[in-house]
Scaffold this motif. Structure first.
Motif, mmCIF file in Angstrom:
data_model
loop_
_atom_site.group_PDB
_atom_site.id
_atom_site.type_symbol
_atom_site.label_atom_id
_atom_site.label_comp_id
_atom_site.label_asym_id
_atom_site.label_seq_id
_atom_site.Cartn_x
_atom_site.Cartn_y
_atom_site.Cartn_z
ATOM 1 N N LYS A 256 -10.805 9.255 13.723
ATOM 2 C CA LYS A 256 -10.655 9.634 15.038
ATOM 3 C C LYS A 256 -9.135 8.963 15.248
ATOM 4 O O LYS A 256 -8.816 7.905 14.889
ATOM 5 N N SER A 257 -8.619 9.809 16.090
ATOM 6 C CA SER A 257 -6.878 9.232 16.669
ATOM 7 C C SER A 257 -7.252 7.961 17.404
ATOM 8 O O SER A 257 -6.096 6.950 17.267
ATOM 9 N N HIS A 258 -8.413 7.899 18.252
ATOM 10 C CA HIS A 258 -8.711 6.696 19.078
ATOM 11 C C HIS A 258 -8.858 5.328 18.024
ATOM 12 O O HIS A 258 -8.234 4.323 18.393
ATOM 13 N N ASP A 259 -9.208 5.482 16.890
ATOM 14 C CA ASP A 259 -9.527 4.608 15.929
ATOM 15 C C ASP A 259 -8.181 4.097 15.201
ATOM 16 O O ASP A 259 -7.892 3.183 15.023
ATOM 17 N N LEU A 260 -7.434 5.366 14.934
ATOM 18 C CA LEU A 260 -6.123 4.876 14.595
ATOM 19 C C LEU A 260 -5.508 3.901 15.424
ATOM 20 O O LEU A 260 -4.366 3.261 14.913
ATOM 21 N N PHE B 217 0.782 -1.220 -0.186
ATOM 22 C CA PHE B 217 -0.032 0.024 -0.015
ATOM 23 C C PHE B 217 0.949 1.272 -0.195
ATOM 24 O O PHE B 217 0.433 2.285 -0.605
ATOM 25 N N SER B 218 1.654 1.040 0.881
ATOM 26 C CA SER B 218 2.816 2.562 0.901
ATOM 27 C C SER B 218 3.517 2.727 -0.375
ATOM 28 O O SER B 218 3.535 3.897 -0.811
ATOM 29 N N TRP B 219 4.014 1.697 -1.056
ATOM 30 C CA TRP B 219 4.745 1.855 -2.263
ATOM 31 C C TRP B 219 3.685 2.006 -3.407
ATOM 32 O O TRP B 219 4.071 2.966 -4.206
ATOM 33 N N ALA B 220 2.219 1.599 -3.414
ATOM 34 C CA ALA B 220 1.698 1.915 -4.420
ATOM 35 C C ALA B 220 0.976 3.389 -4.193
ATOM 36 O O ALA B 220 1.036 4.084 -5.345
ATOM 37 N N TYR C 295 -3.648 1.803 7.490
ATOM 38 C CA TYR C 295 -4.884 2.723 7.526
ATOM 39 C C TYR C 295 -4.417 3.649 8.856
ATOM 40 O O TYR C 295 -4.567 4.928 8.943
ATOM 41 N N SER C 296 -3.783 2.998 9.897
ATOM 42 C CA SER C 296 -3.382 3.697 11.216
ATOM 43 C C SER C 296 -2.205 4.628 10.910
ATOM 44 O O SER C 296 -2.227 5.914 11.249
ATOM 45 N N ARG D 79 -6.230 6.320 -1.833
ATOM 46 C CA ARG D 79 -5.819 6.026 -0.413
ATOM 47 C C ARG D 79 -4.883 4.788 -0.303
ATOM 48 O O ARG D 79 -3.947 4.581 0.679
ATOM 49 N N TRP D 80 -5.071 4.087 -1.158
ATOM 50 C CA TRP D 80 -4.492 2.635 -1.461
ATOM 51 C C TRP D 80 -3.589 2.226 -2.348
ATOM 52 O O TRP D 80 -2.984 1.379 -2.286
ATOM 53 N N GLY D 81 -3.711 3.277 -3.472
ATOM 54 C CA GLY D 81 -3.153 2.675 -4.617
ATOM 55 C C GLY D 81 -4.195 2.422 -5.805
ATOM 56 O O GLY D 81 -4.805 1.248 -5.183
ATOM 57 N N SER D 82 -4.176 2.570 -6.809
ATOM 58 C CA SER D 82 -5.121 2.419 -7.965
ATOM 59 C C SER D 82 -4.981 0.864 -8.297
ATOM 60 O O SER D 82 -3.873 0.476 -8.434
ATOM 61 N N GLY D 83 -6.034 0.039 -8.223
ATOM 62 C CA GLY D 83 -5.906 -1.271 -8.712
ATOM 63 C C GLY D 83 -5.413 -2.175 -7.604
ATOM 64 O O GLY D 83 -4.925 -3.548 -8.123
ATOM 65 N N VAL D 84 -4.972 -1.886 -6.483
ATOM 66 C CA VAL D 84 -4.291 -2.654 -5.631
ATOM 67 C C VAL D 84 -5.001 -3.868 -5.283
ATOM 68 O O VAL D 84 -4.382 -4.778 -4.699
ATOM 69 N N TRP D 85 -6.247 -3.513 -4.973
ATOM 70 C CA TRP D 85 -7.190 -4.729 -4.253
ATOM 71 C C TRP D 85 -7.125 -5.766 -5.505
ATOM 72 O O TRP D 85 -7.210 -6.934 -5.078
ATOM 73 N N SER D 86 -7.307 -5.546 -6.669
ATOM 74 C CA SER D 86 -7.422 -6.577 -7.798
ATOM 75 C C SER D 86 -5.914 -7.179 -7.894
ATOM 76 O O SER D 86 -6.007 -8.414 -8.127
#
Length: 583
Positions: free
Chosen positions: A477-481, A328-331, A464-465, A395-402
């Motif tokens: 929210k920071s609590h969720d992260l 994800f970070s690379w994408a 995500y976090s 947020r995740w990179g295009s087409g990353v989930w496929s």
């Protein structure tokens, strides 16, 4: 790279296990054929006689014995240890695979990180295959994004970004002119050429690697042929068909990484960034004359993350199996670089220079003149339409989930294809059904799949976090992260512990099988599958049993070899995509 710690430790651990098994099994004195003969003579009564299908028969005609009577007549222990059988099976079926592990690519600075990568690969072949296939799919994706772009350094950008899957790469967004300057300024052509040159080293075919692969392949073929041509007496001995199949995933994974040639040497990767970033220029707000970024501060457009927090422990490790943690970070990083090139290419096609002057036509029609690529920091930023303070499109990179779906499907196909073959081979060997051997293989593949799932979820939660700092999830929210970060760390650590356990478990399973530890009433009667009431132990094989068993073994070998071949074939269809033309 050879993992010194692993290679030094494995023989010692194996020797200790062998000694313990030899000591324990040498005390065993169970002889199932002698037990059956005593049983058929009526020594233990006239109940419990079975044929090879589990039907009750007269004791004098029995070729099998019920589980309850087997324990009474033969005892709960194993057959006596047979060193010739153990050494032959261990040397033929397991030792070549253990030697082949050294051909996996590593590259981390710490021996512990390399050891963990071994444990993850052996403990979860699903994860190892997933990372390899995902790397190829990512390289193909980035080549496709650049395919129709016409701008200087696009070909170098494809190769560099593809190679940087092995490192925790980040974009410095503190100065929005850094990345556009790197893309458009002609002074930075040297940066792209220098980085590409420094990342062109390969971890690919060597005499050692080719020899190891050939040794494993030839040993597998010879032992398979030998198992099909052996006598009934030989078939009654400990058989390594299931062992060969359950380890067959290693061959396509090693071949795949040798073809991919990952740039995973952490020291060379760091040196490449340190040396090349010294040549990077950045546009200024005062004039169109850029300056060396090193003359201003320590910020660079693209850099390696060296954080030591527990959230990104796997991401900063350059061993290729950890590519799953960087997807994800690379994408997202790649998407930003591609967008800059895309906007610059679009404006160059419309003959718009970076600065305020007129478009200068180069002597070569297809070449963009350097005069069209100079301007101030604001002009470079607007030319690339780069505004990092605005929430980005992906947020995740295009087409990353496929890509994750395809890589996961192929990894699961390889894992369960090879393990499924081992299950077919073992479960078809009388007594048919789920026994100690098949249950161990089923558990191994199941835990392998679980580890892959845990680490995939851990990667999602980590991105995500951690992405809150880059303003991609500012509505959270920071609590969720914090919850997501803690869960990510917990899943990653649990998956690593499971991988260590699974690695030890599969080695013990193989040693138990070769040493005859599983040759006891409980295991040979398939109590796990049939239940204690209906379980029985086949002791005398018939010709029909041998014929059916060999047919099942043939299908098992076809399934194992077919799964491994299909994985390599698909990877070869995807690898080395067409590159964009250099301006």
């Amino acid at each position: 790279m050879l993992i010194v710690l692993y290679i030094e430790t494995l023989p010692r651990v194996t020797l200790v296990l062998v000694v313990l098994l030899f000591t324990a099994s040498s005390l065993a004195s169970t002889d199932f054929h002698q037990c059956l003969q005593s049983f058929k003579n009526g020594t233990y009564g006239f109940e419990g006689g079975r044929d090879n299908r589990g039907k009750e028969v007269n004791v004098s005609d029995a070729t099998a014995i019920s589980y309850e009577m087997c324990v009474i007549a033969c005892g709960p222990g194993q057959e006596a240890f047979n060193w010739p059988a153990f050494s032959q099976e261990f040397g033929s079926w397991l030792l070549p695979w253990l030697a082949l592990i050294s051909q996996l690519p590593f590259g981390a600075n710490e021996k512990l990180d390399n050891l963990i990568s071994v444990l993850l690969a052996v403990g979860s072949p699903t994860l190892a295959a997933y990372s390899a296939m995902l790397t190829v799919l990512n390289s193909r994706w980035v080549a496709g994004l650049f395919h129709k772009l016409k701008y200087p350094n696009v070909q170098s950008a494809v190769r560099i970004l593809s190679s940087l899957q092995q490192g925790p790469v980040r974009i410095d967004r503190s100065d929005p002119s850094l990345l556009p300057s790197l893309v458009v300024l002609p002074q930075n052509d040297q940066w792209w050429k220098g980085m590409r040159k420094r990342l062109e080293y390969t971890h690919t075919w060597t005499v050692s690697a080719a020899t190891s692969i050939a040794w494993v392949f030839i040993a597998y073929i010879f032992t398979v042929i030998d198992s099909f041509t052996g006598s009934i007496e030989q078939l009654l001995e400990v058989n390594g068909q299931g062992v060969g199949s359950v380890w067959l995933w290693l061959l396509p994974v090693v071949i795949s990484w040798l073809q991919i040639s990952p740039k995973c040497d952490s020291k060379r990767l760091e040196e490449a960034f340190e040396e090349t970033n010294m040549t990077a220029y950045v546009a200024t707000s005062e004039s169109t004359q850029p300056v060396l970024a090193s003359s201003r501060d320590g910020h660079r457009a693209i850099y390696l993350e060296h954080g030591d927090g527990p959230l990104n422990t796997n991401e900063i490790c350059t061993a290729p199996i950890f590519n799953y943690s960087r997807v994800f970070s690379w994408a997202v990083m790649t998407e930003e670089v591609v967008d800059c090139f895309r906007q610059a290419s679009k404006r160059a096609r419309n003959f718009r220079p970076v600065g305020e002057g007129q478009w200068v036509q180069d002597d070569h029609y297809d070449r963009i003149s350097k005069a069209n690529r100079t301007g101030t920091a604001i002009q470079a930023q607007e030319y690339c339409q780069y505004y990092p303070t605005i929430q980005r499109k992906y947020r995740w990179g295009s087409g990353v989930w496929s890509r994750i779906f395809v890589a996961s499907s192929m990894a699961l196909f390889l894992q369960w294809g090879t393990t499924g073959a081992a299950l077919v081979i073992v479960m078809a060997t009388p007594t048919k059904g789920l026994g100690c051997r098949s249950a161990a293989y089923l558990t191994y593949a199941s835990i392998s799949t679980l580890i892959w799932g845990l680490l995939l979820i851990s990667t999602v939660l980590a991105h995500y976090s951690g992405a809150g700092e880059t303003m991609m999830f500012t509505n959270r929210k920071s609590h969720d992260l914090r919850i997501a970060a803690n869960l990510s760390i917990a899943f990653r650590r649990f998956g690593t512990v499971l991988a260590s356990f699974n690695t030890l478990a599969i080695l013990l399973t193989n040693l138990f099988q070769f040493s005859g530890f599983f040759d006891r009433c409980y295991c040979d009667s398939s109590v796990m599958g049939l239940g204690a009431k209906f379980a029985y132990n086949v002791i005398d094989f018939t010709e029909d049993d041998v014929s059916a068993m060999r047919q099942a073994w043939i299908w098992g070998v076809i399934l194992a070899v077919g799964s491994a071949t299909a994985f390599v074939a698909v990877l070869n269809l995807l690898i080395n995509p067409s590159q964009p033309e250099e301006d």
